[in-house]
Motif scaffolding. Structure first.
Motif, PDB file in Angstrom:
ATOM      1  N   ALA A 176      33.700 -29.774 -41.378  1.00  0.00           N
ATOM      2  CA  ALA A 176      34.636 -30.081 -40.294  1.00  0.00           C
ATOM      3  C   ALA A 176      36.010 -30.453 -40.839  1.00  0.00           C
ATOM      4  CB  ALA A 176      34.076 -31.213 -39.427  1.00  0.00           C
ATOM      5  N   ARG A 177      36.040 -31.150 -41.987  1.00  0.00           N
ATOM      6  CA  ARG A 177      37.330 -31.587 -42.550  1.00  0.00           C
ATOM      7  C   ARG A 177      38.186 -30.397 -42.957  1.00  0.00           C
ATOM      8  NH1 ARG A 177      36.880 -36.150 -46.970  1.00  0.00           N
ATOM      9  NH2 ARG A 177      35.891 -37.092 -45.137  1.00  0.00           N
ATOM     10  N   SER A 178      37.562 -29.375 -43.545  1.00  0.00           N
ATOM     11  CA  SER A 178      38.347 -28.214 -43.970  1.00  0.00           C
ATOM     12  C   SER A 178      38.944 -27.474 -42.775  1.00  0.00           C
ATOM     13  CB  SER A 178      37.475 -27.255 -44.794  1.00  0.00           C
ATOM     14  OG  SER A 178      36.370 -26.790 -44.036  1.00  0.00           O
ATOM     15  N   TYR A 217      46.111 -18.384 -34.176  1.00  0.00           N
ATOM     16  CA  TYR A 217      45.069 -17.353 -34.204  1.00  0.00           C
ATOM     17  C   TYR A 217      44.701 -16.930 -32.784  1.00  0.00           C
ATOM     18  CZ  TYR A 217      44.560 -18.869 -39.038  1.00  0.00           C
ATOM     19  OH  TYR A 217      44.802 -19.176 -40.348  1.00  0.00           O
ATOM     20  N   PRO A 218      44.540 -15.628 -32.540  1.00  0.00           N
ATOM     21  CA  PRO A 218      44.154 -15.190 -31.194  1.00  0.00           C
ATOM     22  C   PRO A 218      42.719 -15.536 -30.854  1.00  0.00           C
ATOM     23  CG  PRO A 218      44.165 -13.317 -32.693  1.00  0.00           C
ATOM     24  CD  PRO A 218      44.711 -14.488 -33.466  1.00  0.00           C
ATOM     25  N   CYS A 219      41.879 -15.681 -31.883  1.00  0.00           N
ATOM     26  CA  CYS A 219      40.490 -16.086 -31.635  1.00  0.00           C
ATOM     27  C   CYS A 219      39.855 -16.534 -32.945  1.00  0.00           C
ATOM     28  CB  CYS A 219      39.673 -14.960 -31.005  1.00  0.00           C
ATOM     29  SG  CYS A 219      39.317 -13.598 -32.118  1.00  0.00           S
ATOM     30  N   VAL A 220      38.700 -17.170 -32.808  1.00  0.00           N
ATOM     31  CA  VAL A 220      37.912 -17.624 -33.958  1.00  0.00           C
ATOM     32  C   VAL A 220      36.543 -16.962 -33.873  1.00  0.00           C
ATOM     33  CG1 VAL A 220      36.865 -19.604 -35.117  1.00  0.00           C
ATOM     34  CG2 VAL A 220      39.109 -19.843 -34.026  1.00  0.00           C
ATOM     35  N   ALA A 255      35.733 -28.154 -30.243  1.00  0.00           N
ATOM     36  CA  ALA A 255      36.608 -29.330 -30.279  1.00  0.00           C
ATOM     37  C   ALA A 255      37.715 -29.173 -31.319  1.00  0.00           C
ATOM     38  CB  ALA A 255      35.788 -30.587 -30.579  1.00  0.00           C
ATOM     39  N   LEU A 256      37.405 -28.518 -32.436  1.00  0.00           N
ATOM     40  CA  LEU A 256      38.386 -28.380 -33.507  1.00  0.00           C
ATOM     41  C   LEU A 256      39.387 -27.252 -33.256  1.00  0.00           C
ATOM     42  CD1 LEU A 256      35.993 -28.874 -36.561  1.00  0.00           C
ATOM     43  CD2 LEU A 256      37.712 -30.482 -35.722  1.00  0.00           C
ATOM     44  N   CYS A 257      39.058 -26.342 -32.341  1.00  0.00           N
ATOM     45  CA  CYS A 257      39.964 -25.229 -32.019  1.00  0.00           C
ATOM     46  C   CYS A 257      40.249 -25.217 -30.525  1.00  0.00           C
ATOM     47  CB  CYS A 257      39.351 -23.899 -32.462  1.00  0.00           C
ATOM     48  SG  CYS A 257      38.917 -23.819 -34.199  1.00  0.00           S
ATOM     49  N   PRO A 258      40.870 -26.265 -30.004  1.00  0.00           N
ATOM     50  CA  PRO A 258      41.095 -26.336 -28.551  1.00  0.00           C
ATOM     51  C   PRO A 258      42.055 -25.234 -28.089  1.00  0.00           C
ATOM     52  CG  PRO A 258      42.353 -28.032 -29.692  1.00  0.00           C
ATOM     53  CD  PRO A 258      41.469 -27.408 -30.719  1.00  0.00           C
TER      54      PRO A 258
END
Length: 451
Positions: A38-40, A49-52, A68-71
């Motif tokens: 999660a830290r990285s 970014y358009p998506c993950v 949560a990390l990519c709202p």
């Protein structure tokens, strides 16, 4: 070039995803650091970014809450062990899609394109040109981008012309991403390597009346219903398949092989070719009525030699991918290598550039890539003299013939194929089709007299 973030701890799965995305014109980013946690991911700015694309099991096992990390960023979950309950839970949490691994390349590419289209619709922080999976800011490319913006939102059929290796499929994907069909799939088929009877089944499907229902098979035209079908090397399509395709374009319906049932289809057709279709029509190898249906709007993709310093931008993007793939982060082009790339004419276009750089990265022992490892003629390129008024331009097939005849004595078949930016198999097939036999190699030694 659109960059997609991959969050996948498994190296083999990550390599597969990277390969799929890069082959579809996307570049790839990954969280820094040897250990994915999660830290990285927290240390990254993911807003651009358009998506993950994230591993469902990998994120769960490492305590990474990717939502949560990519709202605000669409998340496509890839599941090693797909599960209906997990899929429902992921969609409730806001996943844009949930796909099994190994992923189908077209399915994954279509999911990413839907994310791009949705972010654009919602006013996401993506520049217009970033939606195009292409690199380059030269005048010919700017004109190409503008033409894509104008044509993309329409439903017109498009014929993309350009030399081999120029990136015609990337243009097709950009047209699809700009269209109202962007949320539907885009399916691609290369007509060149597929045998005639198989390609007809691939396109139109198969449903024999006397067979079991479970043996029926949808064709690509049905699979692309509501979306886009891209047919590369349309000039290689057989006359029988051409007639059936013309029917689809005229009536918006098709019949599977072996069936009497007519099925409606709503597909936007984009085709591409490097061949002279006018010459094929004259020779009776291509239907004129189909040509007019396909050529409603035409787009010319510029060859690499006409794009000036775009070659260096492309080279840097390709080098970045190769560095990450092979773990040689300190590599860079020497100044002589950069000049050699600018001077060379790149007959195989971007595909040849990719081959040259990947070979150089593998063979380079130091940090700076010298020009000799690119295996190109580093001498200054003399621009071709303009043809006399009224003279016909040399066709690509004429160029192929002259290039092979001029270099086959000094280059191996592998080197010839690399220079042309094609595979050895394609080189052999073109030799057969154009009647250019390989020269017989001389014997290794004198024949022994019988004792």
């Amino acid at each position: 070039m659109t960059q997609v973030l991959i969050v996948e701890p498994d190296a083999a799965a990550r390599a597969q995803l990277r390969s799929i995305l890069e082959s579809n014109g996307f570049s790839v980013a990954e969280p820094a650091g040897a250990a994915l946690d999660a830290r990285s991911l927290e240390s990254m700015d993911v807003s651009g970014y358009p998506c993950v694309v994230a591993s469902a099991e990998g994120c769960r096992d490492r305590g990474i809450d990717v939502f949560a990390l990519c709202p605000g960023i669409p998340v496509i979950l890839i599941a090693h062990r797909p599960d209906v309950r997990a899929a429902v839970s992921a969609m409730k949490r806001g996943a844009a899609d949930y796909l099994p691994l190994p992923a189908e390349p077209d399915e994954l590419a279509a999911a990413i394109e839907r994310c791009i289209a949705e972010r654009r619709r919602l006013g996401g922080d993506l520049a217009d040109r970033q939606d195009f999976p292409m690199v380059g800011d030269s005048a010919p490319m700017q004109a190409l981008y503008e033409r894509i913006r104008k044509i993309g939102p329409t439903d017109s059929t498009v014929l993309i012309r350009g030399e081999s290796g120029t990136g015609k499929e990337l243009v097709a994907r950009a047209l699809h991403a700009c269209s109202r069909r962007a949320n539907a799939p885009m399916i691609s088929l290369n007509c060149a390597p597929t045998p005639p009877r198989i390609i007809e089944t691939e396109l139109f499907g198969y449903s024999p009346a006397d067979a079991r229902p479970d043996t029926a098979r949808r064709g690509l035209l049905e699979a692309a219903d509501g979306g886009t079908l891209f047919l590369d090397e349309i000039g290689e399509l057989g006359l029988e398949a051409q007639a059936r395709l013309l029917r689809v374009l005229q009536a918006g319906e098709l019949r599977r092989f072996g069936s009497t049932e007519t099925l409606p289809v709503d597909v936007r057709l984009i085709t591409a070719t490097h061949r002279d279709l006018d010459k094929l029509i004259t020779n009776g190898q291509f239907r004129e009525d189909l040509y007019y249906r396909l050529n409603v709007v035409a787009i010319e993709v510029p060859p690499l030699r006409e794009r000036g310093e775009d070659v260096l931008k492309l080279a840097e993007a390709i080098l970045e991918r190769a560095r990450s793939k092979l773990g040689k982060q300190s590599l860079h082009f020497s100044e002589p290598a950069r000049q050699a790339m600018l001077d060379y004419r790149w007959p195989g276009n971007v595909r040849e550039l990719e081959n040259a750089i990947e070979r150089a990265v593998i063979l380079c022992d130091g940090d700076g890539i010298p020009p000799d490892l690119l295996a190109i003629d580093a001498g200054p390129a003399r621009p071709p003299e303009p043809p006399p008024p009224g003279a016909e331009q040399t066709s690509l097939e004429d160029y192929f013939v002259s290039f092979v005849l001029a270099h086959q004595d000094s280059l191996t078949e592998t080197e010839l194929a690399e220079k042309l930016g094609i595979s050895r198999k394609s080189l052999w097939e073109r030799r057969q089709r154009l009647n250019i036999p390989r020269k017989r190699t001389r014997q290794r030694g004198p024949r022994r007299d019988a004792q």
